[in-house]
Design a protein around this motif. Structure first.
Motif, PDB file in Angstrom:
ATOM      1  N   GLY A 194     -14.577 -12.143  15.013  1.00 42.58           N
ATOM      2  CA  GLY A 194     -14.085 -11.946  16.372  1.00 42.58           C
ATOM      3  C   GLY A 194     -14.491 -10.649  17.027  1.00 42.58           C
ATOM      4  N   GLY A 195     -15.586 -10.073  16.580  1.00 45.20           N
ATOM      5  CA  GLY A 195     -16.063  -8.857  17.225  1.00 45.20           C
ATOM      6  C   GLY A 195     -16.840  -7.978  16.261  1.00 45.20           C
ATOM      7  N   LEU A 196     -17.289  -6.842  16.767  1.00 47.46           N
ATOM      8  CA  LEU A 196     -18.108  -5.919  15.983  1.00 47.46           C
ATOM      9  C   LEU A 196     -17.332  -4.698  15.501  1.00 47.46           C
ATOM     10  CD1 LEU A 196     -21.365  -6.092  18.142  1.00 47.46           C
ATOM     11  CD2 LEU A 196     -20.997  -7.099  15.878  1.00 47.46           C
ATOM     12  N   GLY A 197     -16.010  -4.704  15.695  1.00 45.99           N
ATOM     13  CA  GLY A 197     -15.184  -3.589  15.249  1.00 45.99           C
ATOM     14  C   GLY A 197     -15.310  -3.294  13.760  1.00 45.99           C
ATOM     15  N   PRO A 198     -15.243  -4.318  12.877  1.00 48.70           N
ATOM     16  CA  PRO A 198     -15.399  -4.033  11.443  1.00 48.70           C
ATOM     17  C   PRO A 198     -16.741  -3.404  11.091  1.00 48.70           C
ATOM     18  CG  PRO A 198     -14.385  -6.183  11.770  1.00 48.70           C
ATOM     19  CD  PRO A 198     -14.834  -5.713  13.121  1.00 48.70           C
ATOM     20  N   TRP A 199     -17.798  -3.835  11.776  1.00 49.56           N
ATOM     21  CA  TRP A 199     -19.118  -3.243  11.510  1.00 49.56           C
ATOM     22  C   TRP A 199     -19.129  -1.776  11.922  1.00 49.56           C
ATOM     23  CZ3 TRP A 199     -23.924  -6.807  11.888  1.00 49.56           C
ATOM     24  CH2 TRP A 199     -25.022  -6.180  11.267  1.00 49.56           C
ATOM     25  N   ARG A 200     -18.542  -1.478  13.068  1.00 51.04           N
ATOM     26  CA  ARG A 200     -18.490  -0.077  13.501  1.00 51.04           C
ATOM     27  C   ARG A 200     -17.687   0.769  12.505  1.00 51.04           C
ATOM     28  NH1 ARG A 200     -18.260  -2.812  18.711  1.00 51.04           N
ATOM     29  NH2 ARG A 200     -20.123  -2.260  19.914  1.00 51.04           N
ATOM     30  N   ALA A 201     -16.624   0.189  11.954  1.00 47.85           N
ATOM     31  CA  ALA A 201     -15.850   0.913  10.943  1.00 47.85           C
ATOM     32  C   ALA A 201     -16.677   1.156   9.689  1.00 47.85           C
ATOM     33  CB  ALA A 201     -14.586   0.126  10.601  1.00 47.85           C
ATOM     34  N   ALA A 202     -17.524   0.192   9.321  1.00 46.45           N
ATOM     35  CA  ALA A 202     -18.393   0.365   8.157  1.00 46.45           C
ATOM     36  C   ALA A 202     -19.403   1.489   8.386  1.00 46.45           C
ATOM     37  CB  ALA A 202     -19.109  -0.947   7.844  1.00 46.45           C
ATOM     38  N   ILE A 203     -19.919   1.577   9.606  1.00 41.71           N
ATOM     39  CA  ILE A 203     -20.836   2.679   9.934  1.00 41.71           C
ATOM     40  C   ILE A 203     -20.113   4.016   9.797  1.00 41.71           C
ATOM     41  CG2 ILE A 203     -22.256   3.711  11.744  1.00 41.71           C
ATOM     42  CD1 ILE A 203     -22.653   0.851  12.853  1.00 41.71           C
ATOM     43  N   ASP A 204     -18.858   4.071  10.247  1.00 38.39           N
ATOM     44  CA  ASP A 204     -18.065   5.294  10.094  1.00 38.39           C
ATOM     45  C   ASP A 204     -17.908   5.662   8.624  1.00 38.39           C
ATOM     46  OD1 ASP A 204     -17.755   5.335  12.858  1.00 38.39           O
ATOM     47  OD2 ASP A 204     -15.705   4.530  12.815  1.00 38.39           O
ATOM     48  N   THR A 205     -17.720   4.655   7.762  1.00 41.69           N
ATOM     49  CA  THR A 205     -17.587   4.904   6.325  1.00 41.69           C
ATOM     50  C   THR A 205     -18.847   5.560   5.772  1.00 41.69           C
ATOM     51  OG1 THR A 205     -16.038   3.061   6.007  1.00 41.69           O
ATOM     52  CG2 THR A 205     -17.290   3.783   4.071  1.00 41.69           C
ATOM     53  N   VAL A 206     -19.999   5.056   6.185  1.00 39.51           N
ATOM     54  CA  VAL A 206     -21.262   5.644   5.736  1.00 39.51           C
ATOM     55  C   VAL A 206     -21.414   7.063   6.282  1.00 39.51           C
ATOM     56  CG1 VAL A 206     -23.774   5.485   5.912  1.00 39.51           C
ATOM     57  CG2 VAL A 206     -22.422   3.441   5.401  1.00 39.51           C
ATOM     58  N   GLU A 207     -21.123   7.254   7.550  1.00 41.71           N
ATOM     59  CA  GLU A 207     -21.280   8.576   8.154  1.00 41.71           C
ATOM     60  C   GLU A 207     -20.391   9.610   7.468  1.00 41.71           C
ATOM     61  OE1 GLU A 207     -21.944  10.081  12.639  1.00 41.71           O
ATOM     62  OE2 GLU A 207     -20.033   9.073  12.288  1.00 41.71           O
ATOM     63  N   ALA A 208     -19.189   9.184   7.045  1.00 41.75           N
ATOM     64  CA  ALA A 208     -18.255  10.098   6.395  1.00 41.75           C
ATOM     65  C   ALA A 208     -18.788  10.625   5.059  1.00 41.75           C
ATOM     66  CB  ALA A 208     -16.908   9.417   6.185  1.00 41.75           C
ATOM     67  N   LEU A 209     -19.759   9.939   4.480  1.00 42.50           N
ATOM     68  CA  LEU A 209     -20.383  10.403   3.239  1.00 42.50           C
ATOM     69  C   LEU A 209     -21.355  11.556   3.477  1.00 42.50           C
ATOM     70  CD1 LEU A 209     -21.070   6.896   1.648  1.00 42.50           C
ATOM     71  CD2 LEU A 209     -19.193   8.463   1.095  1.00 42.50           C
ATOM     72  N   GLN A 210     -21.650  11.822   4.737  1.00 37.91           N
ATOM     73  CA  GLN A 210     -22.529  12.922   5.169  1.00 37.91           C
ATOM     74  C   GLN A 210     -23.916  12.859   4.500  1.00 37.91           C
ATOM     75  OE1 GLN A 210     -19.989  16.406   4.340  1.00 37.91           O
ATOM     76  NE2 GLN A 210     -19.329  16.357   6.467  1.00 37.91           N
ATOM     77  N   PRO A 211     -24.549  11.694   4.552  1.00 33.09           N
ATOM     78  CA  PRO A 211     -25.888  11.593   3.951  1.00 33.09           C
ATOM     79  C   PRO A 211     -26.944  12.284   4.809  1.00 33.09           C
ATOM     80  CG  PRO A 211     -25.364   9.565   5.095  1.00 33.09           C
ATOM     81  CD  PRO A 211     -24.124  10.428   5.177  1.00 33.09           C
ATOM     82  N   ARG A 212     -27.999  12.721   4.159  1.00 35.52           N
ATOM     83  CA  ARG A 212     -29.180  13.196   4.878  1.00 35.52           C
ATOM     84  C   ARG A 212     -30.214  12.086   5.011  1.00 35.52           C
ATOM     85  NH1 ARG A 212     -28.302  16.847   0.939  1.00 35.52           N
ATOM     86  NH2 ARG A 212     -30.239  16.339  -0.179  1.00 35.52           N
TER      87      ARG A 212
END
Length: 298
Positions: A194-212
């Protein structure tokens, strides 16, 4: 190739297998390029997402062998068959263990069950036998020559139960299908959840790992692995998709508009399939979504 001390990673991007059929704009149907990632130390190595076909398994296996390390594990980020159907051949070739999260193993079983009506029709005779032999590891982490390799649960992106692999000592995330890099994203899951909200949350999870560095499961091999760029571009692609879904009335219109905005992105077949699912569900909400998905692929 990127290194840190005795640890390094390298990426092999396999071209998609041949396929019959044309897209609405007259182009031949072609699947997305598929990336396999090798993390290796002085003596041992771990592979992520070995691919789909027997030919891809051969290419990945020869590449791994050329590194001269002992392949101990093959990690699967998620259950889509294009990321793991080749795992058995490589596990046998190198005597390696196949590793995944519990959720991914469930999704692998689901993909194996649908293989006769989907994957084997798309690529007859090209996919090897693919028993689900993956196992979990305690705490969703294992090590390579003393370096942590962490399995991070990311939730829904282009299907459920996505994971990524975090290698803190390399500043690396091997992102599977959470982040894309110069390749059209598979948007069908939007219709399911029902939307792209879960995908955006998954991107936030990756960003929080602070990868280079981020290696994406589907990426243009001409592009780099810069984490900031790939995260920003993945978010923008989703935002543009929502914008176009408000203005385009048909799957064909959406398909053409996306190509106009992203003329250099690879994997237009996946763009078309995702659009067909999203608009199919929108136009025919009474139909079984599983039938809509299957007919969109075939």
């Amino acid at each position: 190739m990127t290194t840190s001390g005795n640890l390094a990673y390298d990426v092999l991007v396999n071209d998609p297998p041949p396929q019959d059929g044309l897209l609405p704009n007259g182009e031949p149907k072609r699947f997305s390029p598929q990336a396999s990632t090798l993390i290796y130390g002085s003596e041992e190595a771990v592979l992520t997402d070995p691919g789909l076909t027997a030919e891809q398994a051969r290419a990945v296996g020869d590449w791994v062998e050329g590194k001269g390390r002992n392949l101990t594990d093959i990690f699967i980020t998620h259950g889509h068959g294009d990321h793991w159907f080749a795992a058995g051949l490589l596990a046998d070739r190198f005597g390696a263990r196949v590793v995944a999260s519990a959720g991914t193993i469930g999704q692998m079983r689901a993909s194996a069950a649908t293989r006769p009506v989907l994957w084997d029709k798309l690529y007859p005779g090209l996919i090897p036998p693919a028993p689900v032999t993956a196992v979990t590891v305690p705490g969703n982490r294992f090590t390579l020559e003393g370096h942590d390799l962490v399995i991070v649960e990311a939730g829904d992106t282009d299907s459920a139960d996505r994971t990524v692999r975090h290698v803190p000592d390399l500043g690396l995330v091997v992102a599977g299908d959470v982040i894309y890099n110069g390749v059209h994203m598979y948007l069908a899951q939007r219709a399911i959840v029902g939307g792209l909200g879960p995908w955006r949350a998954a991107i936030d999870t990756v960003e929080a790992l602070q990868p280079r560095h981020i290696v994406c499961g589907h990426q243009n091999k001409e592009l780099d692995d810069d984490a900031g760029r790939t995260i920003a571009e993945t978010r923008q692609y989703l935002d543009d998709a929502d914008d176009l879904l408000r203005t385009e009335n048909t799957a064909t219109g959406f398909f053409n508009a996306k190509i106009e905005r992203y003329p250099d992105h690879l994997g237009r077949m996946i763009l078309w399939i995702g659009a067909s699912v999203v608009y199919g569900v929108r136009d025919h909400p009474e139909e079984d979504i599983r039938k809509i998905i299957l007919s969109s692929w075939l």
